[in-house]
Design an enzyme around this catalytic site. Structure first.
Site, PDB file in Angstrom:
ATOM      1  CB  CYS A  18       8.422   0.857  -2.778  1.00 51.53           C
ATOM      2  SG  CYS A  18       7.875   2.255  -1.767  1.00 51.53           S
ATOM      3  N   GLY A  68      -3.732   4.814 -11.413  1.00 54.48           N
ATOM      4  CA  GLY A  68      -3.855   3.558 -12.141  1.00 54.48           C
ATOM      5  C   GLY A  68      -4.285   2.398 -11.268  1.00 54.48           C
ATOM      6  CB  CYS A 105       2.013   4.971   1.135  1.00 47.67           C
ATOM      7  SG  CYS A 105       2.878   5.838  -0.191  1.00 47.67           S
TER       8      CYS A 105
END
Length: 344
Positions: free
Chosen positions: A190, A117, A93
């Site tokens: 996810c 982040g 990903c």
């Protein structure tokens, strides 16, 4: 300097955007929408990302990458699971969806760099740009970034490289109101709702077979090899006087091999589908490195031999538990990534 920042709606990306803005950079927030079922970009996360950007006074873009995510991450994941592996979708990903998606937006908006982040660092040099470990070793995410291309690394920034999570949370609390911050961490899978085992059984044909000890003794029945992973102890549906772990999945005979924990220890294995970030000439055929064979596992000293252009054999100084086919193995030279591949 113009920087596109991946905004997930969480604490880490919000603080990354804040830090870059405080440095005087022209910051653009981008939220990538992966899937309607993805916990990384649900309605709440997207709203928070937009609100964070509004609060910081920066532009915000919501970009649909569902087709790419499905093609490059979801479908290969289920294909690998069906073949007996336990894949790590996050590394693919990052390579194909997150970083490339952010770079595509940066190119459209004339952005110079892309930031995230992630708790990781980057070393830019004439010999090549290398992803390195972040200061917070408990949160270090460099492992997931070993597949980034030379161009992706060249334009990468990691504002949290020199910070630890507790400081980031404290900084976020001072700048943002609680309603602008996510209350939970993102999850690895996810795109899977509920338990992974249930989703496997729903998606894939599960053919029952024998559970056998390492000596071949049959001690039970499994519900389909795809539902299990190497090193698994719970959920085996068998009783034993001692703890048993999944040692191997034999696709040819449809057998699930279990044994003592010691049977799951390995000091040698192979990896394919290699990606290199920095491989000096002297290390082209045989070199030593710190080997990480699972996220958050401690590095182990090892020797890497190039078997072919796209295969290496790894020999470890100390054995590792549950070296799992399909997972990523990453090689470090001190704190920086040399390269990595997929365990077979």
């Amino acid at each position: 300097m113009s920087v596109v920042v991946g905004m997930s709606g969480g604490v880490d990306s919000a603080v990354s955007a804040l830090l870059l803005k405080e440095l005087g950079e022209h910051v653009i927030g981008v939220t990538l929408h992966f899937s309607q079922h993805s916990a990384c970009c649900d309605i709440g996360s997207t709203r928070r990302a937009k609100a964070q950007c509004e609060y910081l006074g920066i532009a915000w873009h919501n970009v649909d990458v569902k087709d790419t995510f499905d093609c490059q991450v979801v479908q290969p994941f289920w294909q690998a699971v069906a073949g007996g592996a336990t894949p790590n979708p996050c590394v693919f990903c990052n390579e194909h969806v997150k970083w490339q998606g952010l770079l595509d937006v940066a190119d459209e908006l004339h952005g110079d760099f892309v930031a995230s982040g992630h708790y990781a660092g980057i070393v830019h040099s004439e010999d090549g740009d290398q992803i390195c470990r972040g200061m917070d070793e408990a949160k270090d995410q460099s492992y997931f970034l070993y597949r980034l291309s030379a161009e992706q690394r060249r334009r990468a920034l990691f504002p949290l490289a020199g910070r630890v999570k507790s400081d980031v949370v404290a900084l976020a609390s001072r700048w943002f109101s609680p309603d602008l911050l996510a209350s939970r961490e993102s999850q690895d899978l996810c795109f899977v709702e509920g338990l992974i085992g249930e989703e496997v059984r729903r998606r894939l044909p599960c053919v029952p077979g024998d559970i056998v000890l390492t000596d071949g003794t049959v001690i039970g029945k499994h519900q389909g090899l795809a539902s299990y992973t190497v090193g698994q102890r719970s959920g085996l549906g068998i009783s034993s006087a001692s703890r048993l772990y999944v040692v191997e999945k034999r696709n040819a005979t449809n057998q699930l091999v279990v044994g003592q924990r010691s049977a799951c220890m390995r000091d040698a294995f192979e990896a394919i589908d290699l990606k290199w970030q920095h491989l000096p000439t002297g290390k082209s055929l045989h070199f030593s490195a710190d080997v990480v064979a699972r996220y958050r596992s401690k590095p182990v000293k090892g020797y890497i031999d190039r078997v072919s252009e796209d295969k290496v054999s790894i020999h470890l100084a100390d054995s590792l538990f549950a070296v799992t086919p399909g997972q990523a193995v990453v090689f470090y030279d001190s704190r920086c990534i040399v390269g990595g591949g997929t365990i077979v």
